[in-house]
Design an enzyme around this catalytic site. Sequence first.
Site, PDB file in Angstrom:
ATOM      1  N   ASP A  30      28.219   5.861   4.461  1.00 54.98           N
ATOM      2  CA  ASP A  30      29.629   5.525   4.646  1.00 54.98           C
ATOM      3  C   ASP A  30      29.815   4.149   5.275  1.00 54.98           C
ATOM      4  O   ASP A  30      30.886   3.816   5.769  1.00 54.98           O
ATOM      5  CB  ASP A  30      30.312   6.576   5.502  1.00 54.98           C
TER       6      ASP A  30
ATOM      7  N   GLY B  93      28.940 -19.227 -11.424  1.00 59.80           N
ATOM      8  CA  GLY B  93      28.631 -19.778 -12.736  1.00 59.80           C
ATOM      9  C   GLY B  93      27.187 -19.577 -13.102  1.00 59.80           C
ATOM     10  O   GLY B  93      26.750 -18.462 -13.366  1.00 59.80           O
ATOM     11  N   GLY B  94      26.420 -20.656 -13.102  1.00 60.33           N
ATOM     12  CA  GLY B  94      25.048 -20.581 -13.577  1.00 60.33           C
ATOM     13  C   GLY B  94      25.006 -20.696 -15.095  1.00 60.33           C
ATOM     14  O   GLY B  94      26.038 -20.749 -15.778  1.00 60.33           O
ATOM     15  N   TRP B  95      23.814 -20.734 -15.630  1.00 61.70           N
ATOM     16  CA  TRP B  95      23.641 -20.943 -17.079  1.00 61.70           C
ATOM     17  C   TRP B  95      24.450 -19.936 -17.896  1.00 61.70           C
ATOM     18  O   TRP B  95      25.218 -20.300 -18.791  1.00 61.70           O
ATOM     19  CB  TRP B  95      22.156 -20.854 -17.424  1.00 61.70           C
TER      20      TRP B  95
ATOM     21  N   GLU C 130      27.532 -25.569 -16.036  1.00 63.78           N
ATOM     22  CA  GLU C 130      26.535 -26.192 -16.911  1.00 63.78           C
ATOM     23  C   GLU C 130      27.037 -26.205 -18.362  1.00 63.78           C
ATOM     24  O   GLU C 130      26.748 -25.281 -19.094  1.00 63.78           O
ATOM     25  CB  GLU C 130      25.206 -25.457 -16.790  1.00 63.78           C
ATOM     26  N   TYR C 131      27.806 -27.236 -18.816  1.00 64.66           N
ATOM     27  CA  TYR C 131      28.061 -28.495 -18.128  1.00 64.66           C
ATOM     28  C   TYR C 131      29.484 -28.932 -18.449  1.00 64.66           C
ATOM     29  O   TYR C 131      29.952 -28.731 -19.586  1.00 64.66           O
ATOM     30  CB  TYR C 131      27.095 -29.586 -18.589  1.00 64.66           C
TER      31      TYR C 131
ATOM     32  N   THR D 188      17.167 -31.590 -10.820  1.00 68.62           N
ATOM     33  CA  THR D 188      16.122 -32.485 -11.306  1.00 68.62           C
ATOM     34  C   THR D 188      14.871 -31.707 -11.704  1.00 68.62           C
ATOM     35  O   THR D 188      13.767 -31.954 -11.196  1.00 68.62           O
ATOM     36  CB  THR D 188      15.798 -33.542 -10.234  1.00 68.62           C
ATOM     37  N   TYR D 189      15.051 -30.781 -12.610  1.00 67.07           N
ATOM     38  CA  TYR D 189      13.963 -29.992 -13.173  1.00 67.07           C
ATOM     39  C   TYR D 189      14.398 -29.520 -14.547  1.00 67.07           C
ATOM     40  O   TYR D 189      15.536 -29.772 -14.980  1.00 67.07           O
ATOM     41  CB  TYR D 189      13.593 -28.807 -12.267  1.00 67.07           C
TER      42      TYR D 189
ATOM     43  N   TRP E 132      15.202 -23.999  -6.505  1.00 67.68           N
ATOM     44  CA  TRP E 132      15.398 -22.768  -7.283  1.00 67.68           C
ATOM     45  C   TRP E 132      14.043 -22.104  -7.433  1.00 67.68           C
ATOM     46  O   TRP E 132      13.165 -22.672  -8.066  1.00 67.68           O
ATOM     47  CB  TRP E 132      15.976 -23.068  -8.670  1.00 67.68           C
TER      48      TRP E 132
END
Length: 611
Positions: free
Chosen positions: A315, A342-344, A385-386, A452-453, A591
Amino acid sequence: MRFRRFNRFRRRAAAGFVTLLLPLAGLVGLASPAQAATATATYIKTQDWGTGFEGKWTVTNTGTTSISSWTVEWDFPSGTSVTSAWDADVTSSGTHWTAKNKSYNGTLAAGASVSFGFNGTGSGSPSNCKLNGASCDGGSVPGDAAPSAPGTPTASDITNTSVRLSWSAATDDKGIKNYDVLRDGAKVATVTTTSYSDTGLTAGTDYSYTVQARDTADQTGPVSGAVAVRTSGGTTPPPTGDAVKLGYFTEWGVYGRNYHVKNLVTSGSASKITHINYAFGNVTNGRCAIGDAYADYDKAYTADQSVSGVADTWDQPLRGNFNQLRQLKAKYPHIKVLWSFGGWTWSGGFGQAAQNPAAFAQSCYDLVEDPRWADVFDGIDMDWEYPNACGLSCDTSGPSAFKNMMSALRTKFGSNYLVTAATTADGSSGGKIDAADYAGAAQYVDWYNVMTYDFFGAFDADGPTAPHSPLTSYSGIPQAGFTTADAIAKYKAKGVPASKLLVGIGFYGRGWTGVTQSAPGGTATGPAPGTYEQGIEDYKVLKTSCPANGTIAGTAYAHCGSNWWSYDTPATIGTKMAWAKTQGLGGAFFWEFSGDTGNGELVSAINSGLN
């Protein structure tokens, strides 16, 4: 499973018309002639990968009055066709092709230009071009291709007020006439050699330089990669003691990965980070929404699984990850938590949200400030994205949509909340950074997480093998501009403060199989096997299953049997953090937590590198 790490930069589209919204460029190339005396249409093949190619048309108003619309027509030989297009509606009748302007780019003022592009198959070239029904007479010699991009400049002899630049020559079938030197995107000189000394600079100041070649037909080619330069003297870069050290925690990690908030404590990572992005909230029907209600606030934790060591009850008003984050903040008061939306997979909802930014911001505020968990979150993060470009789907919101959204969020959340965004790292000429007003939006955000990946990976199944997170360019890189340095330099050149840029680190590798060559650039037969997804594997697995045996462009790589992987190690992270400090960046993010070792060695490397 919703995986945000995917093909962020892939340029080759699948067959069928997919409208790709890329920024407009003024690149003029192979003249295929335009409306006589008033307009021209010119064509260039910008890429050729054997099984297909990328083409680009540029329409220029050479008259003295405005043009309200344009239509370009041409013929392709049998076997050559368009498979996808952007910034124009392209149709065909047999071998005859027609491209009409979009609603947003039909009007051309006198002297203005607009470009549209397409992916195609076959080896033929366009012929019989017409612009608005008249012959296309661009004035260039048919078959005269534009020059290639020069090499990325290198900087030397840096003083308080000057720098010497040099670059490798561009190539052209008719010869190179000269080079334009651009500082922060503006031309500062035209030279006939492959070097230039820029003077009159300000001490202790950041600059970004690129170079563009012009051939004897006066055609300009693509811009080179960018080199970032900081003059000596002046004030020192900002202190990094307050550098942001941010990690993504995924809501779905509590399932198959069995990774929970308590792991941040047992790994020692909680004491070495400053911020957490909780991923992801959904974006749907123009609103912010819960992503996974069970994982977010309903999952019950036993005493041994809980950060506090106290079991949840049936509870209890709040359970799940939100309650565990609340306990983590009580134990580590310095940590701030942002809810990332969001995200991909869920970025497709941003287009509708952008139609009414104020209503969207209100919905996000209402969700973040829900009384059940209002104390958990210190801010909000947008992972779109994007904007005005293509990811999992293609967005058509326009270049100002992102700025408008961030403005609305800042207005609603006020100055006491963090407002941030994950942003593209496509630093190529005419790439995704150019598609949205990131510079204009920067005034409303605390920082950008520059992703940056994922520059390269087995989404190009046959290779070439390449590091997915290169810090700098290198000889043989598959795509110019796809590096950390290029992305950061481009943001800075557009006016985004360095202190509002975070460099991104992936706690995973990307790999191919069927590879015989150890050095980057080899061919492959497909993605290497991965625990959760082909072509992707956590660092904690790769460090022992396929140890790194080389580095290139600041990133490690490994060739084990027929598999080839690239990933960051504590050593390469140290290099990247040192570089981030020299650039005056606001810090770093990664990430995501579950890819690290049980003792958090990658988080430790970020922390040590920024201290």
